[in-house]
Design a protein around this motif. Sequence first.
Motif, PDB file in Angstrom:
ATOM      1  N   ARG A   1       0.819  -1.215   0.000  1.00 12.82           N
ATOM      2  CA  ARG A   1       0.000   0.000   0.000  1.00 12.82           C
ATOM      3  C   ARG A   1       0.853   1.266   0.000  1.00 12.82           C
ATOM      4  O   ARG A   1       0.485   2.270  -0.620  1.00 12.82           O
ATOM      5  N   ALA A   2       1.988   1.209   0.675  1.00  7.93           N
ATOM      6  CA  ALA A   2       2.894   2.361   0.648  1.00  7.93           C
ATOM      7  C   ALA A   2       3.414   2.598  -0.765  1.00  7.93           C
ATOM      8  O   ALA A   2       3.529   3.741  -1.214  1.00  7.93           O
ATOM      9  N   ASP A   3       3.718   1.524  -1.483  1.00  8.06           N
ATOM     10  CA  ASP A   3       4.204   1.650  -2.855  1.00  8.06           C
ATOM     11  C   ASP A   3       3.145   2.270  -3.763  1.00  8.06           C
ATOM     12  O   ASP A   3       3.483   2.932  -4.754  1.00  8.06           O
ATOM     13  N   ARG A   4       1.878   2.061  -3.422  1.00  9.34           N
ATOM     14  CA  ARG A   4       0.793   2.643  -4.210  1.00  9.34           C
ATOM     15  C   ARG A   4       0.491   4.078  -3.787  1.00  9.34           C
ATOM     16  O   ARG A   4      -0.390   4.726  -4.361  1.00  9.34           O
ATOM     17  N   GLY A   5       1.171   4.565  -2.756  1.00  7.89           N
ATOM     18  CA  GLY A   5       0.972   5.929  -2.297  1.00  7.89           C
ATOM     19  C   GLY A   5      -0.296   6.139  -1.507  1.00  7.89           C
ATOM     20  O   GLY A   5      -0.850   7.236  -1.487  1.00  7.89           O
ATOM     21  N   GLU A   6      -0.756   5.101  -0.796  1.00 12.35           N
ATOM     22  CA  GLU A   6      -2.033   5.196  -0.096  1.00 12.35           C
ATOM     23  C   GLU A   6      -1.962   5.971   1.221  1.00 12.35           C
ATOM     24  O   GLU A   6      -2.995   6.371   1.738  1.00 12.35           O
TER      25      GLU A   6
ATOM     26  N   ALA B   1      -0.157   8.867   4.150  1.00  7.31           N
ATOM     27  CA  ALA B   1       0.503  10.159   4.264  1.00  7.31           C
ATOM     28  C   ALA B   1       2.014   9.976   4.058  1.00  7.31           C
ATOM     29  O   ALA B   1       2.566   8.927   4.383  1.00  7.31           O
ATOM     30  N   PRO B   2       2.706  10.999   3.519  1.00  9.08           N
ATOM     31  CA  PRO B   2       4.127  10.840   3.184  1.00  9.08           C
ATOM     32  C   PRO B   2       5.005  10.364   4.342  1.00  9.08           C
ATOM     33  O   PRO B   2       5.830   9.463   4.155  1.00  9.08           O
ATOM     34  N   ASP B   3       4.863  10.962   5.540  1.00  8.47           N
ATOM     35  CA  ASP B   3       5.696  10.547   6.669  1.00  8.47           C
ATOM     36  C   ASP B   3       5.478   9.077   7.009  1.00  8.47           C
ATOM     37  O   ASP B   3       6.421   8.331   7.282  1.00  8.47           O
ATOM     38  N   PHE B   4       4.218   8.670   6.999  1.00 10.10           N
ATOM     39  CA  PHE B   4       3.899   7.279   7.318  1.00 10.10           C
ATOM     40  C   PHE B   4       4.521   6.340   6.280  1.00 10.10           C
ATOM     41  O   PHE B   4       5.099   5.303   6.622  1.00 10.10           O
ATOM     42  N   ARG B   5       4.401   6.708   5.007  1.00 12.09           N
ATOM     43  CA  ARG B   5       5.015   5.888   3.961  1.00 12.09           C
ATOM     44  C   ARG B   5       6.517   5.749   4.203  1.00 12.09           C
ATOM     45  O   ARG B   5       7.086   4.658   4.074  1.00 12.09           O
ATOM     46  N   GLN B   6       7.156   6.845   4.567  1.00 12.27           N
ATOM     47  CA  GLN B   6       8.600   6.793   4.790  1.00 12.27           C
ATOM     48  C   GLN B   6       8.956   5.912   5.980  1.00 12.27           C
ATOM     49  O   GLN B   6       9.968   5.212   5.965  1.00 12.27           O
ATOM     50  N   TYR B   7       8.109   5.937   7.017  1.00 17.69           N
ATOM     51  CA  TYR B   7       8.372   5.056   8.142  1.00 17.69           C
ATOM     52  C   TYR B   7       8.206   3.594   7.770  1.00 17.69           C
ATOM     53  O   TYR B   7       8.921   2.721   8.274  1.00 17.69           O
ATOM     54  N   VAL B   8       7.281   3.293   6.859  1.00 18.84           N
ATOM     55  CA  VAL B   8       7.155   1.915   6.370  1.00 18.84           C
ATOM     56  C   VAL B   8       8.456   1.492   5.699  1.00 18.84           C
ATOM     57  O   VAL B   8       9.004   0.420   5.976  1.00 18.84           O
ATOM     58  N   TYR B   9       8.978   2.345   4.807  1.00 19.13           N
ATOM     59  CA  TYR B   9      10.240   2.032   4.140  1.00 19.13           C
ATOM     60  C   TYR B   9      11.387   1.907   5.150  1.00 19.13           C
ATOM     61  O   TYR B   9      12.244   1.023   5.040  1.00 19.13           O
ATOM     62  N   LEU B  10      11.410   2.803   6.125  1.00 17.58           N
ATOM     63  CA  LEU B  10      12.487   2.809   7.115  1.00 17.58           C
ATOM     64  C   LEU B  10      12.537   1.505   7.903  1.00 17.58           C
ATOM     65  O   LEU B  10      13.573   0.833   7.973  1.00 17.58           O
ATOM     66  N   TYR B  11      11.401   1.132   8.491  1.00 14.25           N
ATOM     67  CA  TYR B  11      11.402  -0.036   9.363  1.00 14.25           C
ATOM     68  C   TYR B  11      11.325  -1.350   8.607  1.00 14.25           C
ATOM     69  O   TYR B  11      11.897  -2.353   9.043  1.00 14.25           O
ATOM     70  N   HIS B  12      10.671  -1.352   7.465  1.00 14.63           N
ATOM     71  CA  HIS B  12      10.702  -2.565   6.653  1.00 14.63           C
ATOM     72  C   HIS B  12      12.120  -2.806   6.158  1.00 14.63           C
ATOM     73  O   HIS B  12      12.593  -3.956   6.117  1.00 14.63           O
ATOM     74  N   GLY B  13      12.812  -1.738   5.802  1.00  9.75           N
ATOM     75  CA  GLY B  13      14.207  -1.879   5.405  1.00  9.75           C
ATOM     76  C   GLY B  13      15.055  -2.451   6.528  1.00  9.75           C
ATOM     77  O   GLY B  13      15.886  -3.338   6.311  1.00  9.75           O
ATOM     78  N   HIS B  14      14.824  -1.948   7.733  1.00 15.02           N
ATOM     79  CA  HIS B  14      15.601  -2.479   8.843  1.00 15.02           C
ATOM     80  C   HIS B  14      15.269  -3.944   9.099  1.00 15.02           C
ATOM     81  O   HIS B  14      16.152  -4.737   9.431  1.00 15.02           O
TER      82      HIS B  14
ATOM     83  N   LEU C   1      13.472   7.509   0.793  1.00 15.10           N
ATOM     84  CA  LEU C   1      14.085   8.835   0.776  1.00 15.10           C
ATOM     85  C   LEU C   1      13.501   9.695  -0.341  1.00 15.10           C
ATOM     86  O   LEU C   1      13.352  10.916  -0.195  1.00 15.10           O
ATOM     87  N   LYS C   2      13.127   9.080  -1.444  1.00 14.61           N
ATOM     88  CA  LYS C   2      12.597   9.821  -2.592  1.00 14.61           C
ATOM     89  C   LYS C   2      11.180  10.340  -2.352  1.00 14.61           C
ATOM     90  O   LYS C   2      10.739  11.258  -3.042  1.00 14.61           O
ATOM     91  N   VAL C   3      10.464   9.781  -1.379  1.00 22.63           N
ATOM     92  CA  VAL C   3       9.083  10.197  -1.152  1.00 22.63           C
ATOM     93  C   VAL C   3       9.019  11.665  -0.766  1.00 22.63           C
ATOM     94  O   VAL C   3       8.264  12.450  -1.354  1.00 22.63           O
ATOM     95  N   THR C   4       9.795  12.050   0.259  1.00 25.55           N
ATOM     96  CA  THR C   4       9.882  13.452   0.692  1.00 25.55           C
ATOM     97  C   THR C   4      11.304  13.687   1.196  1.00 25.55           C
ATOM     98  O   THR C   4      11.583  13.485   2.380  1.00 25.55           O
TER      99      THR C   4
ATOM    100  N   VAL D   1      11.851  12.266   8.643  1.00 33.00           N
ATOM    101  CA  VAL D   1      12.035  10.832   8.415  1.00 33.00           C
ATOM    102  C   VAL D   1      13.112  10.601   7.371  1.00 33.00           C
ATOM    103  O   VAL D   1      13.856   9.623   7.446  1.00 33.00           O
ATOM    104  N   ALA D   2      13.219  11.513   6.404  1.00 32.28           N
ATOM    105  CA  ALA D   2      14.269  11.385   5.392  1.00 32.28           C
ATOM    106  C   ALA D   2      15.650  11.413   6.043  1.00 32.28           C
ATOM    107  O   ALA D   2      16.558  10.690   5.623  1.00 32.28           O
ATOM    108  N   ASP D   3      15.802  12.223   7.077  1.00 35.77           N
ATOM    109  CA  ASP D   3      17.078  12.251   7.794  1.00 35.77           C
ATOM    110  C   ASP D   3      17.376  10.892   8.427  1.00 35.77           C
ATOM    111  O   ASP D   3      18.516  10.420   8.403  1.00 35.77           O
ATOM    112  N   GLU D   4      16.333  10.262   8.997  1.00 36.77           N
ATOM    113  CA  GLU D   4      16.519   8.933   9.573  1.00 36.77           C
ATOM    114  C   GLU D   4      16.893   7.917   8.504  1.00 36.77           C
ATOM    115  O   GLU D   4      17.723   7.031   8.731  1.00 36.77           O
TER     116      GLU D   4
END
Length: 240
Positions: A173-178, A180-193, A212-215, A220-223
């Motif tokens: 769902r994050a990949d589909r942009g469903e 908010a931007p911060d939430f999407r970035q946190y999905v990428y952050l923690y799924h990556g970890h 990182l490309k989302v916003t 969150v981009a700093d994280e």
Amino acid sequence: MQRLLLHALVVAGALLTGASPAAAAATSQGQPLLPSDLTTLEHRISEEPTNVVVLVWTALQCHNQAAFGAKDSPQLLKRARACLESAVRVQPSHTFARTLLGSAIVISAREPIWPGTRIRRVREGLAVMDAALRENPDDPDARFTRASNNLFLPDLFHRRETVQSDFAWLQERADRGEFAPDFRQYVYLYHGHAQKRWGNPTRARELWEAGLKVTPESTVADELRHELEGHSDLARISAK
């Protein structure tokens, strides 16, 4: 009602030593229009004791501070649980309130002295989270709370399959942009970890770079940049 999210990580070291794990807050649909300071929120509760939005948001703030290892963490968790129990009495089907309650119970496993008591408390919290999501598996905030809370638990709790399922659901769902931007970035952050923790560093880096490309200018981009550089809080936790 806007969904709320706090993901509070409870790693094995935190359960055993009381260390403060990394934590972050976001919402799947954007920040609610509420203050974050507890004094103002408690005043709102005194005026609106059955307002579920205010109760859950207040609980989230208490839960967040406790997750960061505030000196009064036991009192904060107690208050969080009281607010969440009140919210659930008003709205028994509130999936996020129930999931956050389970997360607070898991975090409170830092408090008892005896390992057996800690283990029982973690299992109690897990049961609360799982019951909430069995009834409504389509709540992204609840899914993310469980995934990020469970990710760092010791293997004896057998949570890897649950975490993988939650992150797969969220990532699609994050990949589909469903979200908010911060939430999407946190999905990428923690799924990556999670992928890094499971021995997939290439996939982890792909997720962090995509997030990182989302916003690029967000907090969150700093994280995400810190993860890519290998010196974030998450990286230090996983090195323990």
